[in-house]
Design a protein around this motif. Structure first.
Motif, PDB file in Angstrom:
ATOM      1  N   LYS A 154       0.827  -1.218   0.000  1.00  0.00           N
ATOM      2  CA  LYS A 154       0.000   0.000   0.000  1.00  0.00           C
ATOM      3  C   LYS A 154       0.860   1.266   0.000  1.00  0.00           C
ATOM      4  O   LYS A 154       0.596   2.218   0.732  1.00  0.00           O
ATOM      5  CB  LYS A 154      -0.947   0.030   1.208  1.00  0.00           C
ATOM      6  CG  LYS A 154      -1.854  -1.177   1.316  1.00  0.00           C
ATOM      7  CD  LYS A 154      -3.316  -0.767   1.225  1.00  0.00           C
ATOM      8  CE  LYS A 154      -4.248  -1.950   1.347  1.00  0.00           C
ATOM      9  NZ  LYS A 154      -4.093  -2.942   0.264  1.00  0.00           N
ATOM     10  N   LEU A 155       1.912   1.240  -0.783  1.00  0.00           N
ATOM     11  CA  LEU A 155       2.815   2.389  -0.818  1.00  0.00           C
ATOM     12  C   LEU A 155       2.727   3.158  -2.131  1.00  0.00           C
ATOM     13  O   LEU A 155       3.535   4.051  -2.386  1.00  0.00           O
ATOM     14  CB  LEU A 155       4.260   1.937  -0.574  1.00  0.00           C
ATOM     15  CG  LEU A 155       4.529   1.458   0.852  1.00  0.00           C
ATOM     16  CD1 LEU A 155       5.905   0.830   0.959  1.00  0.00           C
ATOM     17  CD2 LEU A 155       4.389   2.602   1.841  1.00  0.00           C
ATOM     18  N   ILE A 156       1.739   2.786  -2.973  1.00  0.00           N
ATOM     19  CA  ILE A 156       1.495   3.602  -4.163  1.00  0.00           C
ATOM     20  C   ILE A 156       0.939   4.935  -3.677  1.00  0.00           C
ATOM     21  O   ILE A 156       0.211   4.984  -2.686  1.00  0.00           O
ATOM     22  CB  ILE A 156       0.477   2.893  -5.089  1.00  0.00           C
ATOM     23  CG1 ILE A 156       0.954   1.495  -5.444  1.00  0.00           C
ATOM     24  CG2 ILE A 156       0.209   3.708  -6.353  1.00  0.00           C
ATOM     25  CD1 ILE A 156       2.225   1.425  -6.228  1.00  0.00           C
ATOM     26  N   ASN A 157       1.286   6.011  -4.377  1.00  0.00           N
ATOM     27  CA  ASN A 157       0.888   7.353  -3.950  1.00  0.00           C
ATOM     28  C   ASN A 157       1.526   7.794  -2.642  1.00  0.00           C
ATOM     29  O   ASN A 157       0.967   8.583  -1.886  1.00  0.00           O
ATOM     30  CB  ASN A 157      -0.630   7.482  -3.842  1.00  0.00           C
ATOM     31  CG  ASN A 157      -1.235   7.767  -5.196  1.00  0.00           C
ATOM     32  OD1 ASN A 157      -0.720   8.593  -5.931  1.00  0.00           O
ATOM     33  ND2 ASN A 157      -2.287   7.057  -5.524  1.00  0.00           N
ATOM     34  N   THR A 158       2.706   7.201  -2.366  1.00  0.00           N
ATOM     35  CA  THR A 158       3.559   7.761  -1.321  1.00  0.00           C
ATOM     36  C   THR A 158       4.918   7.986  -1.974  1.00  0.00           C
ATOM     37  O   THR A 158       5.154   7.532  -3.101  1.00  0.00           O
ATOM     38  CB  THR A 158       3.743   6.808  -0.135  1.00  0.00           C
ATOM     39  OG1 THR A 158       4.545   5.705  -0.565  1.00  0.00           O
ATOM     40  CG2 THR A 158       2.423   6.313   0.395  1.00  0.00           C
ATOM     41  N   TYR A 159       5.810   8.668  -1.272  1.00  0.00           N
ATOM     42  CA  TYR A 159       7.135   8.898  -1.850  1.00  0.00           C
ATOM     43  C   TYR A 159       8.121   7.791  -1.481  1.00  0.00           C
ATOM     44  O   TYR A 159       9.292   7.869  -1.827  1.00  0.00           O
ATOM     45  CB  TYR A 159       7.665  10.268  -1.431  1.00  0.00           C
ATOM     46  CG  TYR A 159       6.831  11.407  -1.985  1.00  0.00           C
ATOM     47  CD1 TYR A 159       6.273  11.297  -3.260  1.00  0.00           C
ATOM     48  CD2 TYR A 159       6.594  12.554  -1.264  1.00  0.00           C
ATOM     49  CE1 TYR A 159       5.497  12.305  -3.785  1.00  0.00           C
ATOM     50  CE2 TYR A 159       5.816  13.581  -1.788  1.00  0.00           C
ATOM     51  CZ  TYR A 159       5.262  13.444  -3.045  1.00  0.00           C
ATOM     52  OH  TYR A 159       4.493  14.444  -3.572  1.00  0.00           O
ATOM     53  N   VAL A 160       7.632   6.760  -0.755  1.00  0.00           N
ATOM     54  CA  VAL A 160       8.545   5.684  -0.342  1.00  0.00           C
ATOM     55  C   VAL A 160       9.199   4.996  -1.546  1.00  0.00           C
ATOM     56  O   VAL A 160      10.420   4.867  -1.594  1.00  0.00           O
ATOM     57  CB  VAL A 160       7.821   4.667   0.562  1.00  0.00           C
ATOM     58  CG1 VAL A 160       8.726   3.490   0.884  1.00  0.00           C
ATOM     59  CG2 VAL A 160       7.366   5.336   1.847  1.00  0.00           C
ATOM     60  N   PRO A 161       8.416   4.556  -2.563  1.00  0.00           N
ATOM     61  CA  PRO A 161       9.078   3.863  -3.680  1.00  0.00           C
ATOM     62  C   PRO A 161      10.116   4.734  -4.392  1.00  0.00           C
ATOM     63  O   PRO A 161      11.081   4.214  -4.943  1.00  0.00           O
ATOM     64  CB  PRO A 161       7.930   3.539  -4.653  1.00  0.00           C
ATOM     65  CG  PRO A 161       6.698   3.630  -3.858  1.00  0.00           C
ATOM     66  CD  PRO A 161       6.957   4.615  -2.766  1.00  0.00           C
ATOM     67  N   LEU A 162       9.926   6.038  -4.343  1.00  0.00           N
ATOM     68  CA  LEU A 162      10.827   6.928  -5.077  1.00  0.00           C
ATOM     69  C   LEU A 162      12.077   7.284  -4.288  1.00  0.00           C
ATOM     70  O   LEU A 162      13.049   7.772  -4.846  1.00  0.00           O
ATOM     71  CB  LEU A 162      10.089   8.224  -5.448  1.00  0.00           C
ATOM     72  CG  LEU A 162       8.852   8.025  -6.325  1.00  0.00           C
ATOM     73  CD1 LEU A 162       8.090   9.327  -6.469  1.00  0.00           C
ATOM     74  CD2 LEU A 162       9.257   7.506  -7.687  1.00  0.00           C
ATOM     75  N   THR A 163      12.039   7.071  -2.965  1.00  0.00           N
ATOM     76  CA  THR A 163      13.184   7.503  -2.165  1.00  0.00           C
ATOM     77  C   THR A 163      13.920   6.353  -1.481  1.00  0.00           C
ATOM     78  O   THR A 163      15.061   6.523  -1.083  1.00  0.00           O
ATOM     79  CB  THR A 163      12.737   8.492  -1.064  1.00  0.00           C
ATOM     80  OG1 THR A 163      11.649   7.904  -0.358  1.00  0.00           O
ATOM     81  CG2 THR A 163      12.285   9.808  -1.653  1.00  0.00           C
ATOM     82  N   ILE A 164      13.269   5.187  -1.365  1.00  0.00           N
ATOM     83  CA  ILE A 164      13.878   4.127  -0.544  1.00  0.00           C
ATOM     84  C   ILE A 164      15.216   3.675  -1.124  1.00  0.00           C
ATOM     85  O   ILE A 164      16.163   3.395  -0.387  1.00  0.00           O
ATOM     86  CB  ILE A 164      12.901   2.951  -0.352  1.00  0.00           C
ATOM     87  CG1 ILE A 164      13.465   2.004   0.696  1.00  0.00           C
ATOM     88  CG2 ILE A 164      12.634   2.207  -1.650  1.00  0.00           C
ATOM     89  CD1 ILE A 164      12.442   1.089   1.297  1.00  0.00           C
ATOM     90  N   GLY A 165      15.310   3.634  -2.460  1.00  0.00           N
ATOM     91  CA  GLY A 165      16.547   3.186  -3.087  1.00  0.00           C
ATOM     92  C   GLY A 165      17.739   4.027  -2.684  1.00  0.00           C
ATOM     93  O   GLY A 165      18.842   3.513  -2.493  1.00  0.00           O
ATOM     94  N   SER A 166      17.518   5.335  -2.489  1.00  0.00           N
ATOM     95  CA  SER A 166      18.649   6.189  -2.160  1.00  0.00           C
ATOM     96  C   SER A 166      19.110   5.967  -0.720  1.00  0.00           C
ATOM     97  O   SER A 166      20.252   6.253  -0.393  1.00  0.00           O
ATOM     98  CB  SER A 166      18.294   7.652  -2.386  1.00  0.00           C
ATOM     99  OG  SER A 166      17.182   7.985  -1.606  1.00  0.00           O
ATOM    100  N   TRP A 167      18.229   5.435   0.114  1.00  0.00           N
ATOM    101  CA  TRP A 167      18.666   5.101   1.476  1.00  0.00           C
ATOM    102  C   TRP A 167      19.230   3.694   1.555  1.00  0.00           C
ATOM    103  O   TRP A 167      19.599   3.217   2.627  1.00  0.00           O
ATOM    104  CB  TRP A 167      17.530   5.284   2.482  1.00  0.00           C
ATOM    105  CG  TRP A 167      17.372   6.731   2.836  1.00  0.00           C
ATOM    106  CD1 TRP A 167      16.536   7.626   2.245  1.00  0.00           C
ATOM    107  CD2 TRP A 167      18.111   7.454   3.818  1.00  0.00           C
ATOM    108  NE1 TRP A 167      16.710   8.869   2.799  1.00  0.00           N
ATOM    109  CE2 TRP A 167      17.664   8.801   3.773  1.00  0.00           C
ATOM    110  CE3 TRP A 167      19.121   7.116   4.730  1.00  0.00           C
ATOM    111  CZ2 TRP A 167      18.190   9.782   4.601  1.00  0.00           C
ATOM    112  CZ3 TRP A 167      19.629   8.104   5.564  1.00  0.00           C
ATOM    113  CH2 TRP A 167      19.165   9.415   5.496  1.00  0.00           C
ATOM    114  N   LEU A 168      19.266   2.982   0.453  1.00  0.00           N
ATOM    115  CA  LEU A 168      19.839   1.631   0.435  1.00  0.00           C
ATOM    116  C   LEU A 168      21.012   1.582  -0.537  1.00  0.00           C
ATOM    117  O   LEU A 168      21.072   0.766  -1.453  1.00  0.00           O
ATOM    118  CB  LEU A 168      18.766   0.600   0.076  1.00  0.00           C
ATOM    119  CG  LEU A 168      17.626   0.484   1.104  1.00  0.00           C
ATOM    120  CD1 LEU A 168      16.523  -0.419   0.605  1.00  0.00           C
ATOM    121  CD2 LEU A 168      18.179  -0.038   2.436  1.00  0.00           C
ATOM    122  N   GLY A 169      21.937   2.500  -0.357  1.00  0.00           N
ATOM    123  CA  GLY A 169      23.161   2.473  -1.152  1.00  0.00           C
ATOM    124  C   GLY A 169      23.195   3.520  -2.251  1.00  0.00           C
ATOM    125  O   GLY A 169      24.262   3.954  -2.663  1.00  0.00           O
TER     126      GLY A 169
END
Lengths: 301, 313
Positions: A154-169
């Motif tokens: 349920k993370l569509i329409n949040t910024y999590v998918p767009l930012t999580i990668g940058s916090w993982l390397g």
């Protein structure tokens, strides 16, 4: 062999050869400048034309003789863009995503780069090759399951998918560049700090990171540009209008039907300028670091 | 250096005990690598394996995936008309963009590397288009190349040429797209990487050649090109990978049209996965595409030994 002179050529002949060499060089120089100027103008003209179009009325834009300059600059075009669509909100959203991502990729990217360049752990070289290998795999292969995963969480329409990668390397390219940079920092510094009783964490924060400023600046700029320009990620993960980023918003505005059915070319150009001007400003301030960064980060291949 | 020290002290004990130094290196190595490792498993390896599995299923998200074996791959080669045409179109697009793009960037870098005044100004002029966000670039070129009102066609008409309708014409849509891409990439990072490569060539080489009477062309041909070949190789590989995957421009400009003229392979995958919700078939297309790209990259690596020259090795 003559005895009275050691020169094979007379002074006059030497002068003539020099003059012709100079002439040739000047001709080469002339064509060099000519090409540079022609290309430079050709590259810059579309941008100039966008800015100029964005300040004209649509009647002016469609007149038979196009105007290089607006007769009266229509600043209201810009006001209209901001009132027709929530462009200010979209720009703030983009800035928010950038604000979350830059620290993430710099911190976790530096950590990974530090691991790869300073510690001999088991499988280090294998991991490093795997990391480089991930750059070769097209994003399509991981995109579909990633989307399904975020959908299920349920993370569509949040910024999590767009930012999580940058916090993982922050991506293989970031780590690679930072690693190259750390490899260039003499190990003696680490060892001196180690003898003084500093642990690995303190060595990283107090010795390595202060020396990494040029590389971190470069990557910060690259991250900014990458996110500001990204279209596809926000496009598939965000579908509520108020969540849009500037790039997705511009696309939305491009396809949006106008109520009055008037042409909106001038407004589109204003919107395109709005999304372009911030990156140009960032670049003008940062270009020295940026070019240095690329040269220094050891793109010696 | 200290590696040999560690390993000799570790094996020196002869017991199967790990020395504290090795333990420490592992502890901190993996500790600092942890964020990337989590990302690698969670956002890369896991999803990649999942899409490999999906590629053997029929899966429309609403109902659970059903295993159909290699059905999707068979369908690709036998029943999908757009599969071959989109593949050919992608190769055509790459053939248009990569040679012009790499040669153009190199030419600009060589020009900028001359002793010219106002170098920074020229560099900025060339670099600016690469900063323009893709959507904005497409929007502005749609306007410049507008068949009726665009400045390009206005200029062409005034010169007595009857202009094409660019994005509106089946034959011209893909070249138009390549042109937008070239405008946005020729003077960008690729050019800067070439500049960095050029600055790595020792000046003595040129001086020596000059004394031997080599002209400008010979200096480029016999010094610049061989010594720049690693950079050319690197940039070509990146450019090919990039333009094979390019589809956002096509998507924003015409959504693959007119009449499928810009329906490149990325577009095909996107449509199946996110428009028709054929996640199974989309995954199969994605994996096929990945294999094509990996194969091409490995091929270039092999070929590179024939023409790439590493100075000092």
């Amino acid at each position: 062999m003559t005895t009275n002179t050691t020169h094979l050529l007379s002074d006059r002949e030497i002068a003539r050869i020099r003059a012709s060499a100079r002439r040739r060089r000047n001709i080469g120089r002339f064509f060099g400048y000519l090409f540079l100027t022609v290309f430079g103008l050709a590259f810059a003209f579309p941008l100039y034309w966008t800015m100029s179009s964005s300040l004209q009325t649509w009647q002016e834009l469609r007149s038979f003789y196009p105007q290089l300059l607006p007769s009266v600059p229509q600043w209201t075009n810009y006001v209209q863009v901001f009132t027709l669509v929530p462009f200010a909100r979209w720009m703030l959203n983009t800035v928010l995503i950038i604000g979350i991502s830059i620290p993430g990729s710099l911190i976790t990217g530096t950590m990974a780069a530090y691991a790869f360049s300073r510690f001999r752990f088991w499988g280090r070289n294998v991991w490093f090759i795997i990391m480089l290998g991930t750059m070769m795999i097209p994003a399509w292969v991981t995109l579909i399951p990633q989307y399904l995963l975020f959908h299920r969480l349920k993370l569509i329409n949040t910024y999590v998918p767009l930012t999580i990668g940058s916090w993982l390397g922050g991506g293989a390219f970031t780590i690679f560049l930072l690693r190259q940079f750390i490899l260039g920092i003499p190990r003696d510094l680490d060892e001196a700090a180690h003898i003084d009783g500093a642990g690995p964490m303190r060595i990283l924060v107090q010795v390595i990171v202060p020396l990494m400023k040029p590389a971190l600046t470069t990557l910060g700029i690259l991250t900014f540009l990458g996110i500001w320009n990204d279209f596809f990620g926000p496009f598939i993960y965000l579908n509520r209008r108020h969540m849009f980023t500037a790039a997705v918003g511009l696309r939305f505005f491009q396809t949006m039907p106008m109520e009055a059915n008037e042409p909106k070319d001038h407004l589109l150009m204003a919107a395109a300028s709005i999304t372009t001007i911030p990156v140009l400003i960032v670049f003008i301030f940062a270009q020295r670091y940026f070019v240095q960064g690329v040269v220094m980060s050891g793109l010696k291949l | 250096m200290d590696y040999t020290l560690e390993s000799s002290s570790a094996s020196g004990r002869l017991k199967r005990r790990v020395s504290p130094i090795v333990l420490r290196e592992n502890k901190y190595g993996y500790l600092f690598l942890m964020p990337w490792l989590i990302g690698f498993f969670g956002l890369f390896l896991g999803p990649a394996l999942a899409s490999l599995y999906f590629s053997f299923t029929r899966y429309n998200v609403l109902s659970p995936a059903t295993w159909i074996g290699p059905g999707n791959y068979v369908r690709m080669f036998t029943q999908d008309n757009l599969f071959y045409t989109s593949l050919v179109r992608t190769l055509y697009f790459t053939g248009l963009s990569v040679p012009l793009g790499v040669l153009g960037s190199m030419a600009l870098a060589i020009l900028l590397n001359m002793e010219v005044r106002g170098k920074v100004l020229y560099r900025t002029l060339f670099f600016m288009p690469s900063l323009v966000p893709l959507v904005s670039a497409v929007v502005l070129w749609l306007w410049l190349l507008n068949p009726d009102w665009g400045i390009v066609n206005n200029a062409l008409r005034s010169m007595g040429v009857s202009p094409p309708s660019w994005f509106g014409d089946r034959r011209w849509a893909l070249p138009s797209l390549a042109m937008v891409g070239l405008w946005g990439s020729v003077g960008g990072t690729r050019m800067i990487i070439f500049l960095a490569g050029l600055q790595g060539i020792p000046a003595e080489m040129y001086d020596a050649a000059h004394i031997d009477g080599a002209g400008a062309w010979n200096r480029i041909r016999h010094i610049t090109l061989p010594l720049l070949s690693p950079t050319i190789f690197f940039n070509t590989v990146l450019a090919i990978i990039g333009s094979l995957q390019a589809f956002q421009g096509a998507f924003v400009a015409t959504e693959g049209g007119p009449a499928y003229a810009t329906w490149v392979f990325g577009m095909h995958i996107y449509k199946h996965a996110f428009d028709y919700w054929n996640m199974g078939y989309g995954s199969a297309l994605a994996w096929f595409f990945a294999i094509v790209i990996i194969a091409l990259t490995i091929m270039q690596q092999r070929l590179s030994t024939k023409w790439v020259y590493y100075y000092g090795e």
